[in-house]
Design an enzyme around this catalytic site. Structure first.
Site, PDB file in Angstrom:
ATOM      1  N   CYS A 161      -6.657  42.401  72.683  1.00 36.17           N
ATOM      2  CA  CYS A 161      -6.968  41.887  71.342  1.00 36.17           C
ATOM      3  C   CYS A 161      -6.354  42.811  70.305  1.00 36.17           C
ATOM      4  O   CYS A 161      -6.258  44.015  70.512  1.00 36.17           O
ATOM      5  CB  CYS A 161      -8.486  41.830  71.148  1.00 36.17           C
ATOM      6  SG  CYS A 161      -8.988  41.083  69.571  1.00 36.17           S
ATOM      7  N   SER A 194     -18.157  36.473  63.389  1.00 39.73           N
ATOM      8  CA  SER A 194     -18.707  37.810  63.592  1.00 39.73           C
ATOM      9  C   SER A 194     -18.802  38.527  62.250  1.00 39.73           C
ATOM     10  O   SER A 194     -17.823  39.077  61.762  1.00 39.73           O
ATOM     11  CB  SER A 194     -17.819  38.602  64.557  1.00 39.73           C
ATOM     12  OG  SER A 194     -17.784  37.929  65.800  1.00 39.73           O
ATOM     13  N   CYS A 235     -18.172  31.933  79.373  1.00 36.68           N
ATOM     14  CA  CYS A 235     -17.562  32.660  78.268  1.00 36.68           C
ATOM     15  C   CYS A 235     -16.087  32.878  78.621  1.00 36.68           C
ATOM     16  O   CYS A 235     -15.786  33.526  79.622  1.00 36.68           O
ATOM     17  CB  CYS A 235     -18.296  33.988  78.096  1.00 36.68           C
ATOM     18  SG  CYS A 235     -17.600  35.020  76.800  1.00 36.68           S
ATOM     19  N   GLU A 237     -10.846  38.327  82.023  1.00 37.25           N
ATOM     20  CA  GLU A 237     -12.172  38.129  82.583  1.00 37.25           C
ATOM     21  C   GLU A 237     -12.835  36.928  81.931  1.00 37.25           C
ATOM     22  O   GLU A 237     -12.597  36.641  80.760  1.00 37.25           O
ATOM     23  CB  GLU A 237     -13.026  39.381  82.350  1.00 37.25           C
ATOM     24  CG  GLU A 237     -12.467  40.571  83.114  1.00 37.25           C
ATOM     25  CD  GLU A 237     -13.249  41.861  82.906  1.00 37.25           C
ATOM     26  OE1 GLU A 237     -13.302  42.655  83.856  1.00 37.25           O
ATOM     27  OE2 GLU A 237     -13.787  42.088  81.822  1.00 37.25           O
ATOM     28  N   CYS A 252     -15.952  47.329  70.114  1.00 37.39           N
ATOM     29  CA  CYS A 252     -15.614  46.390  71.179  1.00 37.39           C
ATOM     30  C   CYS A 252     -14.709  47.031  72.221  1.00 37.39           C
ATOM     31  O   CYS A 252     -13.726  47.694  71.895  1.00 37.39           O
ATOM     32  CB  CYS A 252     -14.922  45.160  70.589  1.00 37.39           C
ATOM     33  SG  CYS A 252     -14.394  43.982  71.849  1.00 37.39           S
ATOM     34  N   GLY A 283     -10.163  38.718  73.383  1.00 39.36           N
ATOM     35  CA  GLY A 283      -9.226  38.140  72.430  1.00 39.36           C
ATOM     36  C   GLY A 283      -9.872  37.528  71.205  1.00 39.36           C
ATOM     37  O   GLY A 283     -11.083  37.319  71.150  1.00 39.36           O
ATOM     38  N   CYS A 337     -11.745  46.002  66.434  1.00 42.63           N
ATOM     39  CA  CYS A 337     -13.147  46.271  66.083  1.00 42.63           C
ATOM     40  C   CYS A 337     -13.614  47.527  66.838  1.00 42.63           C
ATOM     41  O   CYS A 337     -13.410  47.657  68.038  1.00 42.63           O
ATOM     42  CB  CYS A 337     -14.034  45.078  66.437  1.00 42.63           C
ATOM     43  SG  CYS A 337     -13.567  43.579  65.553  1.00 42.63           S
ATOM     44  N   SER A 343     -15.801  31.645  68.690  1.00 45.00           N
ATOM     45  CA  SER A 343     -16.215  32.759  67.835  1.00 45.00           C
ATOM     46  C   SER A 343     -14.998  33.471  67.256  1.00 45.00           C
ATOM     47  O   SER A 343     -14.059  33.793  67.973  1.00 45.00           O
ATOM     48  CB  SER A 343     -17.045  33.745  68.674  1.00 45.00           C
ATOM     49  OG  SER A 343     -17.409  34.866  67.896  1.00 45.00           O
ATOM     50  N   CYS A 366     -21.278  40.812  75.954  1.00 47.12           N
ATOM     51  CA  CYS A 366     -20.434  40.751  74.748  1.00 47.12           C
ATOM     52  C   CYS A 366     -19.773  42.086  74.476  1.00 47.12           C
ATOM     53  O   CYS A 366     -20.441  43.108  74.410  1.00 47.12           O
ATOM     54  CB  CYS A 366     -21.269  40.455  73.506  1.00 47.12           C
ATOM     55  SG  CYS A 366     -22.153  38.935  73.562  1.00 47.12           S
TER      56      CYS A 366
END
Ligand code: SAH
Length: 377
Positions: free
Chosen positions: A127, A249, A120, A107, A134, A195, A131, A227, A371
């Protein structure tokens, strides 16, 4: 242009058929064409056809000499990705689902804001960082994206914007006069989609080099922000090779809280991040962004703000802080703090001397485009 791998093709030919004209930065493309016996400057020409003039095939590159065009038609490919679906949120945020050649999907999200249109982009399918807050993490890592699959998201978004007649066309001056003007509608790029960009280090470096090339789409490096979860040893080499902006982050004031929500903290602590930051050769007036996802009751107390302020004081002149109120998604064991708590956190930071703080408005959260909400269903 499909590679020729049919009966009779020798091993060499099969190898050569793998030349993907979109997957190389300009320097690599020059080298690839030179290796096939063409003058290196033809690589510049092909690069401009691909990224600036949107050629759909080598046959369309009308000012190339016939032997080169024939060579590329026979032995190179110029793949293209399409948006398989598109969701527009009431705030104008658009989530594009991009279909990959192996039927996987990633996406990317277009975020309009006054004069800016930011895309974005994703760098991996899934990933590996795990985290806890997420949504992409719940997929695990399926694979890295290739450089062209990262850069192509920009073309997919540009096509979506131009189909809708949305956004002013901008023409970055620097690229003029070299095989036609650049025209694009996106103004900024953030590598904050699916990712961990620095986990796909080479892919992300090459994509940044393609996107910033003055002979291509010519995004100024200062308009791109990558990021990272904080893969500390890769930060300086990455910036050296791309010149783009960095966001890290942080998400917690101390290692205990951070390790509880970000497994990566067991390898790279907050001190390790602060150390690398202190030594980073930053261009004048450039700052690194610390992102801080606010999770109710976990890291959003005024006491956390105080610890955070104390912790980042040594690098305060090199950073700014971006507070991101948690964007909820199914099954995530966290909640977004109230606006009053977000305010209180920001006020506490100011009290302890941290003034460059921005609270990120949630954009596109109604369509799971904000996010940390990306995951094709
Ligand atoms: N892997 C990279 C980039 C992707 S995430 C990184 O970790 O930086 C982009 C930002 O969104 C990160 O700062 C991340 O901490 C934050 N984020 C992740 N999930 C979120 C959620 N559910 N709500 C709000 N922010 C989130």
């Amino acid at each position: 242009m499909e590679p020729r791998t049919g009966a009779g093709a020798g091993g060499d030919e099969v190898q050569a058929a793998a030349l993907n004209l979109k997957d190389l930065d300009r320097e690599a493309l020059r080298a690839a064409l030179a290796a096939r016996g063409h003058p290196p400057y033809r690589g510049d020409q092909v690069f401009r056809w691909v990224w600036r003039r949107g050629a759909a095939s080598a046959a369309a590159m009308t000012d190339l000499p016939a032997p080169l065009r024939e060579d590329l038609t026979a032995h190179a490919r110029l793949p293209r990705l399409e948006a398989t679906s598109s969701h527009v949120s009431r705030d104008g945020t658009t989530k594009l689902l991009v279909g990959l050649d192996d039927r996987r999907e990633v996406e990317c999200v277009v975020i309009p804001d006054d004069d800016r249109r930011t895309l974005c982009v994703s760098t991996q399918v899934g990933c590996a960082m795990g985290c806890k807050f997420c949504r992409t993490a719940t997929m695990g890592l399926l694979r890295d994206l290739r450089p062209w699959e990262i850069a192509e998201q920009v073309l997919v978004a540009e096509r979506a914007l131009s189909d809708r007649g949305e956004g002013r066309t901008i023409r970055p001056g620097r690229g003029r006069g070299q095989g036609g003007e650049v025209a694009r509608r996106l103004t900024n790029l953030v590598f904050m989609g699916m990712g961990e960009p620095l986990h796909n280090f080479e892919g992300t470096v090459a994509a940044c080099r393609i996107l910033t090339d003055p002979q291509g789409l010519a995004f100024p490096p200062r308009r791109i922000t990558v990021s990272t979860v904080g893969l500390v040893d890769r930060i300086a080499p990455f910036l050296e090779r791309t010149g783009v902006n960095l966001a890290i982050s942080l998400n917690a004031p101390d290692d205990a809280v951070r390790a509880g929500i970000m497994p990566v903290n067991r390898r790279w602590s907050i001190d390790a991040i602060l150390e690398v930051l202190a030594d980073l050769p930053l261009p004048r007036r450039r700052r690194v962004t610390f992102e801080y996802v606010l999770l109710a009751g976990v890291n959003d107390e005024p006491a956390h703000a105080r610890t955070l302020a104390r912790r980042i004081r040594p690098v305060l002149d090199r950073v700014k802080l971006n507070l991101i109120p948690f964007n909820p998604h199914d099954g995530a064991p966290f909640e977004r703090p109230s606006a009053a708590r977000v305010d209180a956190f920001q006020r506490a930071l100011a009290e302890y001397g941290v003034h460059e703080v921005h609270v990120r408005r949630p954009r596109g959260d109604a369509i799971l485009a904000a996010c940390g909400q990306l995951r094709p269903s």
